[in-house]
Design an enzyme around this catalytic site. Structure first.
Site, short mmCIF file in Angstrom:
data_model
loop_
_atom_site.label_atom_id
_atom_site.label_comp_id
_atom_site.label_asym_id
_atom_site.label_seq_id
_atom_site.Cartn_x
_atom_site.Cartn_y
_atom_site.Cartn_z
N LYS B 175 -21.05 63.34 -0.27
CA LYS B 175 -21.19 61.98 -0.81
C LYS B 175 -19.87 61.24 -0.61
O LYS B 175 -18.82 61.86 -0.44
CB LYS B 175 -21.57 62.00 -2.29
CG LYS B 175 -20.59 62.66 -3.20
CD LYS B 175 -19.67 61.88 -4.07
CE LYS B 175 -19.70 60.42 -4.09
NZ LYS B 175 -18.53 59.91 -4.90
N THR B 186 -13.82 59.41 -4.72
CA THR B 186 -14.29 60.66 -4.20
C THR B 186 -15.18 60.81 -3.00
O THR B 186 -16.24 60.22 -2.91
CB THR B 186 -15.03 61.47 -5.26
OG1 THR B 186 -14.33 61.38 -6.44
CG2 THR B 186 -15.15 62.89 -4.83
N GLU B 269 -19.13 51.80 3.16
CA GLU B 269 -19.39 50.57 2.42
C GLU B 269 -19.35 49.36 3.35
O GLU B 269 -18.30 49.04 3.91
CB GLU B 269 -18.37 50.40 1.32
CG GLU B 269 -18.64 51.38 0.19
CD GLU B 269 -17.50 51.41 -0.80
OE1 GLU B 269 -16.42 50.95 -0.46
OE2 GLU B 269 -17.74 51.93 -1.90
N ASN B 391 -16.15 45.75 -2.61
CA ASN B 391 -14.93 46.22 -3.26
C ASN B 391 -14.23 45.16 -4.10
O ASN B 391 -13.36 45.47 -4.89
CB ASN B 391 -13.98 46.81 -2.22
CG ASN B 391 -14.46 48.16 -1.79
OD1 ASN B 391 -14.45 49.09 -2.56
ND2 ASN B 391 -14.95 48.26 -0.56
N THR B 396 -13.84 46.28 -13.27
CA THR B 396 -13.43 47.41 -14.12
C THR B 396 -13.92 47.22 -15.55
O THR B 396 -13.73 46.15 -16.11
CB THR B 396 -11.89 47.51 -14.12
OG1 THR B 396 -11.45 47.62 -12.78
CG2 THR B 396 -11.43 48.72 -14.90
#
Lengths: 396, 396
Positions: B175, B186, B269, B391, B396
């Site tokens: 992934k 990750t 992405e 992005n 957040t």
């Protein structure tokens, strides 16, 4: 030290000219000459890229000579042009030298623009007589525009400063709206002064100042084949030698170069923000620089700036992979004065407070390593749709 | 070697389960268990970031132990969470071990997702009984989905291969749709096999294969705090030891890991293209790798790919600043088979020919240094509006 209106034209002892030579486009200033009345000491900083323009090769070879003139063309980088490209740079500087009646080794050259095309040498030479005959102090105001590629505005500034030997002026100009514009290689910057400084001091001061100004700027992390910064200072008989005078000179030069750096980032391709990354209390200065650069170049950090996202996690991540010594439990991250992560713990913050910071077009991200006492900074821009558009839509 | 339909469920000797534990979102598989029937030799590659998740810290400590299970949660990276984060990882693996009746040191863990939030430990533990009781071979098909963050599709593949000891299977999953997804740290990858390989050979082969597959992929150049790749192989009494058998194993593993790498870049992405950067005839292998990475990570190169611009000048520039030894006169650049720059000279090419290459969603850029005989490659994606959007818009 006093900031002045205007730029290069404020410095006594230099003359300038600029023409529309039609190097790649018509009706655009693309060829310019900076000529010193007296021979100068020169300090130069050049790209560390191993593919370099013949103009950089030639300038590097001559930078230790007494310098009389700098010849600059825009719209063509004269890069990846082989022996013919180098021979063109040699002929052009030799011909300008002949027109100025100075040794050819006293003329240096810069080129900026498209890669992989030969310069139109004959066409350019046909403008040399005009470039020399039209030299004047007033035309200093045209140089910043003549060196532009994709910049959206000309960049220059100047300051005066006092010494025991009297008042002097330093002025500078710079171009480069990506560190490399789209195939338009190059950051170029020229500073001139009437303050006489011995060459070894000049080189030392220029190196340390560019390290903290032009070399502390990143737009896309790409290092051009043509990056060049030059400082000229008259090589007379008496020089600034008192420590306090050299410190004043250093401070004035820093001010000029820092202002130019801010303008470069402000005019970054597609950028909407100038963000200063301040590293505090890193274990050593190598680590401080490394961390500053790693954060300033992270595309995830830069897209977050664009999105007004106070994403301290990405900043910690980029600091973490920089190679700098780091201890999560001692790490703190601030946006302006607002702490978001304090000695290893996320801080609850008010959305209102952080929005106020992020919506400014200039703010500072401070990363305190809590490990030593070394500092460093970088100026960076955000990464935007417009950046992608500018750099994707250009066609070779 | 034969490519198989399906993934992890094809490998005898392993069972799987996956649940919707509501770790950060409801109605989404976010917690999964891979359990081996027998103790396994494990090889692991972990992020070199110095800020690491407690899960990485714990897995690194245990990777040399005989391994029985891998526990993975998505949606929360458990990073920058201090002692509490580490203690949570310890309790979770201890509790799974108790449910499996195996030593806690035989369970490793990965976490992926948002940085700076504690895991909901009690909530997660309440699913442990279910995770263990529902273990089955068929559920291997759910693991790829359960480890996803911003990936748009689950990624897995498998192959079988013959040896003197019979036929074996290797399957893998991965992934990560940015090398770091937006704050969703990750790249995770797990490969399992029923082929028994001694630990020292396993580690050696896995390291060399990941170097040329997962470590030769770049999406945004950002290295996550949680990157982890694990390979499990049963630790029985007899092992594959014949050179030819280990070569078959190596080849099969390479095929699985390369396919997963291609899927990661394909799902990058906002990416619309998978571009292979092939470096040929560099002076040495360090230089070859450095140049491949420098080109693959250049945002100017990546935006040019997006714009269908065969901008060989940017490729030469990125090769030039990579630090690799380079001689402009020996350098050649090809897009698929089409030369654009040949031993230092730009080539006139037909627009039709280059358009055919660039409009493919997969093509290869070959950079021939003409200096030595070292090769390297990287897989990269283009940099698009959509990348910036994904992005920048995450908050957040």
């Amino acid at each position: 030290m006093k900031k002045l209106e205007g730029g290069l034209e404020n410095v006594p002892g230099y003359r300038f000219s600029a023409v529309e030579a039609g190097i790649r486009y018509e009706n655009r200033l693309d060829y310019t000459l900076i000529a010193a009345d007296d021979f100068c000491n020169a300090a130069g900083m050049f790209t560390r890229n191993r593919i370099i323009s013949p103009a950089v090769r030639l300038s590097r070879q001559r930078i230790e000579n007494p310098i009389k003139a700098i010849l600059v063309n825009s719209t063509n980088a004269n890069t990846c042009t082989g022996d013919e490209g180098y021979s063109n740079a040699l002929s052009l500087t030799a011909d300008i030298a002949a027109n100025l009646s100075v040794p050819e080794e006293s003329v240096i050259m810069s080129s900026t623009g498209i890669i992989g095309h030969q310069l139109p040498r004959e066409k350019m030479m046909s403008f040399h007589e005009k470039l020399v005959s039209e030299l004047s102090r007033e035309k200093g105001s045209q140089v910043p525009r003549a060196i532009m590629t994709t910049d959206t505005y000309p960049k220059s500034c100047s300051v005066s400063f006092d010494t025991a030997m009297g008042e002097y002026v330093i002025a500078g100009t710079a171009k480069g709206s990506g560190m490399i514009a789209p195939d338009m290689a190059t950051m170029l910057s020229y500073a001139i002064t009437d303050a006489p400084v011995k060459r070894d001091s000049l080189v030392k001061i220029f190196r340390s100042v560019t390290e903290e100004t032009l070399n502390s700027v990143t737009i896309d992390g790409d290092m051009s084949t043509n990056d060049t910064a030059i400082l000229l200072s008259p090589a007379g008989n008496s020089f600034l030698e008192k420590k306090s005078d050299l410190e004043s000179f250093n401070e004035a030069l820093y001010s000029v170069m820092y202002s130019l750096s801010e303008m470069l980032v402000d005019d970054a391709e597609g950028g909407t923000k100038v963000v200063r990354i301040d590293i505090k209390n890193a274990a050593n200065s190598e680590d401080a620089k490394r961390a500053a650069r790693s954060i300033a170049e992270s595309v995830l950090v830069k897209t977050a700036f664009f999105g007004n996202d106070p994403n301290w996690g990405r900043i910690a991540m980029a600091a973490g992979y920089s190679g700098a010594e780091i201890d999560e439990k001692k790490l703190s991250i601030y946006f302006d004065d607002l702490p978001l992560y304090l000695t290893g713990k996320p801080v609850d913050f008010e959305n209102n407070d952080i929005n106020k910071v992020m919506k400014q077009n200039r703010f500072t991200v401070t990363v305190d390593f809590g490990l030593g006492s070394s500092h460093a900074h970088m100026l960076t821009s955000d990464l935007t749709y417009e950046y992608v558009k500018i750099n994707a839509e250009y066609t070779t």
